[in-house]
Design a protein around this motif. Sequence first.
Motif, PDB file in Angstrom:
ATOM      1  N   SER A  70      24.578  44.214  39.832  1.00 51.98           N
ATOM      2  CA  SER A  70      25.607  43.710  40.732  1.00 51.98           C
ATOM      3  C   SER A  70      25.062  43.413  42.121  1.00 51.98           C
ATOM      4  O   SER A  70      25.709  42.728  42.916  1.00 51.98           O
ATOM      5  CB  SER A  70      26.772  44.707  40.836  1.00 51.98           C
ATOM      6  OG  SER A  70      26.324  45.957  41.332  1.00 51.98           O
ATOM      7  N   THR A 118      30.032  39.328  47.614  1.00 53.56           N
ATOM      8  CA  THR A 118      29.917  40.214  46.454  1.00 53.56           C
ATOM      9  C   THR A 118      28.711  41.135  46.553  1.00 53.56           C
ATOM     10  O   THR A 118      28.631  42.151  45.860  1.00 53.56           O
ATOM     11  CB  THR A 118      29.803  39.410  45.140  1.00 53.56           C
ATOM     12  OG1 THR A 118      28.600  38.631  45.158  1.00 53.56           O
ATOM     13  CG2 THR A 118      30.998  38.498  44.957  1.00 53.56           C
ATOM     14  N   THR A 234      28.725  40.519  37.784  1.00 55.60           N
ATOM     15  CA  THR A 234      29.106  41.477  38.823  1.00 55.60           C
ATOM     16  C   THR A 234      30.085  42.513  38.302  1.00 55.60           C
ATOM     17  O   THR A 234      29.867  43.723  38.426  1.00 55.60           O
ATOM     18  CB  THR A 234      29.721  40.739  40.035  1.00 55.60           C
ATOM     19  OG1 THR A 234      28.763  39.818  40.551  1.00 55.60           O
ATOM     20  CG2 THR A 234      30.098  41.730  41.119  1.00 55.60           C
ATOM     21  N   PHE A 235      31.182  42.044  37.686  1.00 55.22           N
ATOM     22  CA  PHE A 235      32.163  42.996  37.176  1.00 55.22           C
ATOM     23  C   PHE A 235      31.627  43.752  35.962  1.00 55.22           C
ATOM     24  O   PHE A 235      31.968  44.913  35.746  1.00 55.22           O
ATOM     25  CB  PHE A 235      33.465  42.274  36.823  1.00 55.22           C
ATOM     26  CG  PHE A 235      34.274  41.887  38.026  1.00 55.22           C
ATOM     27  CD1 PHE A 235      34.710  42.853  38.921  1.00 55.22           C
ATOM     28  CD2 PHE A 235      34.591  40.564  38.279  1.00 55.22           C
ATOM     29  CE1 PHE A 235      35.452  42.510  40.039  1.00 55.22           C
ATOM     30  CE2 PHE A 235      35.331  40.205  39.388  1.00 55.22           C
ATOM     31  CZ  PHE A 235      35.762  41.184  40.283  1.00 55.22           C
ATOM     32  N   MET A 250      34.477  46.846  46.679  1.00 55.24           N
ATOM     33  CA  MET A 250      35.274  46.149  45.675  1.00 55.24           C
ATOM     34  C   MET A 250      36.135  45.067  46.311  1.00 55.24           C
ATOM     35  O   MET A 250      36.304  43.980  45.747  1.00 55.24           O
ATOM     36  CB  MET A 250      36.151  47.140  44.916  1.00 55.24           C
ATOM     37  CG  MET A 250      35.422  47.872  43.791  1.00 55.24           C
ATOM     38  SD  MET A 250      34.816  46.745  42.502  1.00 55.24           S
ATOM     39  CE  MET A 250      36.340  46.044  41.887  1.00 55.24           C
ATOM     40  N   THR A 253      33.951  42.221  47.032  1.00 56.17           N
ATOM     41  CA  THR A 253      33.534  41.618  45.773  1.00 56.17           C
ATOM     42  C   THR A 253      34.613  40.682  45.220  1.00 56.17           C
ATOM     43  O   THR A 253      34.326  39.556  44.808  1.00 56.17           O
ATOM     44  CB  THR A 253      33.212  42.705  44.724  1.00 56.17           C
ATOM     45  OG1 THR A 253      32.069  43.453  45.161  1.00 56.17           O
ATOM     46  CG2 THR A 253      32.910  42.088  43.370  1.00 56.17           C
ATOM     47  N   VAL A 254      35.852  41.142  45.215  1.00 61.45           N
ATOM     48  CA  VAL A 254      36.961  40.318  44.717  1.00 61.45           C
ATOM     49  C   VAL A 254      37.116  39.055  45.568  1.00 61.45           C
ATOM     50  O   VAL A 254      37.286  37.950  45.033  1.00 61.45           O
ATOM     51  CB  VAL A 254      38.275  41.129  44.706  1.00 61.45           C
ATOM     52  CG1 VAL A 254      39.455  40.209  44.371  1.00 61.45           C
ATOM     53  CG2 VAL A 254      38.185  42.253  43.685  1.00 61.45           C
TER      54      VAL A 254
END
Length: 270
Positions: A70, A118, A234-235, A250, A253-254
């Motif tokens: 990630s 991210t 990533t997820f 997080m 990242t979203v």
Amino acid sequence: MPLITGKIGGSPANQMFGIGAGATIVGLVSYLITQPSVSTLAFWFSVLCGALWTIGQIGQFISFKRIGVSGTVPLSTVFQLVGNSIIGMLIFGDWAGTQSKVIGIVALLIVIAGALLTSITDSVAGEKMEIKDAIFLLCTTVGFWIYSSFPSMPIVKSESSTGVFLPEMLGILLGAVIYALFTDPKAFKQKEHYQNIIAGISWGIAAFAYIFSAKANGSTSAFIWTQLNVIISTFGGIFVLHEYKSGREMRFTVMGILLIIVGSVATSFA
């Protein structure tokens, strides 16, 4: 592919061989079904480009172990996007015209911003990214630039997509074998060396599709679309490989993933 190799494990030599062998299997199947023709020059040029791709992938596998999947994939995405876009515009004439260039560049910047978001980290122990890690990844990304530009190069542009695919995959396998022989000869006796072929088959299918897309849409736009894989990587790194991210990480990242989607779609208008 990163998720499968992450689950199976093994050394970079194991993983690199698995990618090469699995992709070659896909290449052989496609060749037997379509039975294409390819010139001698295009064949060997494809082998060379495939072998150079291994430089980029080896850099990624080593980085996976240093800073995690990630952390590696978003940064690698930025390096590849910038390099491939510059090559596509300056050498291959992608995004021709002022309006297309403006839309394409803005979309590219949106994708880069998303990828950077991210990769924001609170420096988890064992996965802290240092400047040397970023420089190492950038240097090895040169191999990816050559590979991604490959379908648009004059030597192969007029050739059958299925005709150049098999020799390119053979080049990747050759590069992987050479890497293993010089860095980890014992790898050939390890089960991970062959289990990672599953990951190679997965990647080979994606690589096969990319050649058609790059010829139809230009290497720049085609490559940007491929970077939607950062969503899965990533997820997947977080939920499948259990790479830790704090609540703050997080959120970034979203937001980053959403920007990558918007930017990728926007390139369709360039």
